[in-house]
Scaffold this motif. Sequence first.
Motif, PDB file in Angstrom:
ATOM      1  N   SER A   5      38.536  28.596  31.986  1.00 47.44           N
ATOM      2  CA  SER A   5      39.141  29.861  32.352  1.00 47.44           C
ATOM      3  C   SER A   5      40.387  29.624  33.196  1.00 47.44           C
ATOM      4  O   SER A   5      40.338  28.930  34.191  1.00 47.44           O
ATOM      5  CB  SER A   5      38.130  30.707  33.149  1.00 47.44           C
ATOM      6  N   LYS A   7      43.444  31.601  35.225  1.00 42.69           N
ATOM      7  CA  LYS A   7      43.830  32.905  35.761  1.00 42.69           C
ATOM      8  C   LYS A   7      45.298  32.890  36.140  1.00 42.69           C
ATOM      9  O   LYS A   7      45.855  31.842  36.488  1.00 42.69           O
ATOM     10  CB  LYS A   7      42.964  33.267  36.958  1.00 42.69           C
ATOM     11  N   TYR A   8      45.904  34.057  36.064  1.00 39.18           N
ATOM     12  CA  TYR A   8      47.335  34.204  36.304  1.00 39.18           C
ATOM     13  C   TYR A   8      47.597  35.377  37.247  1.00 39.18           C
ATOM     14  O   TYR A   8      46.800  36.307  37.334  1.00 39.18           O
ATOM     15  CB  TYR A   8      48.063  34.478  34.980  1.00 39.18           C
ATOM     16  N   GLY A  93      44.054  37.484  37.249  1.00 37.68           N
ATOM     17  CA  GLY A  93      42.979  37.477  36.277  1.00 37.68           C
ATOM     18  C   GLY A  93      43.327  36.721  35.015  1.00 37.68           C
ATOM     19  O   GLY A  93      44.404  36.141  34.879  1.00 37.68           O
ATOM     20  N   GLU A  94      42.388  36.745  34.098  1.00 35.58           N
ATOM     21  CA  GLU A  94      42.536  36.027  32.842  1.00 35.58           C
ATOM     22  C   GLU A  94      43.417  36.828  31.875  1.00 35.58           C
ATOM     23  O   GLU A  94      43.441  38.048  31.920  1.00 35.58           O
ATOM     24  CB  GLU A  94      41.176  35.824  32.192  1.00 35.58           C
TER      25      GLU A  94
END
Length: 101
Positions: A5, A7-8, A93-94
């Motif tokens: 996963s 996230k950004y 979030g992703e």
Amino acid sequence: MAKKSTKYFILMGDVVSSRGYEAKLLHKELKALIQSCNEELRDILSPYTITLGDEFQGITTSLEASIKTLFFIEEECLKQKLGFKLHYVLHFGEIETEINS
């Protein structure tokens, strides 16, 4: 095996009470503002893009880069004496789709 996963930081902005402004002028000024962000700021994974007539979003490399963007935008609004205000959302979030670099 589970997918890793990632996230950004996704920064979104919206013109406050945009219906109160002349649409063509607002779009022209917002477009110039967002273009200057993309030209001047280097910590962007995906360029800031106007998503609707009065909203924009982009992906930064870090929290610090997101905050720098906020200051840059607000300073540019003051320098250019733009007649509108912006409010922002910063989401961490992703992203499930491919990122447009």
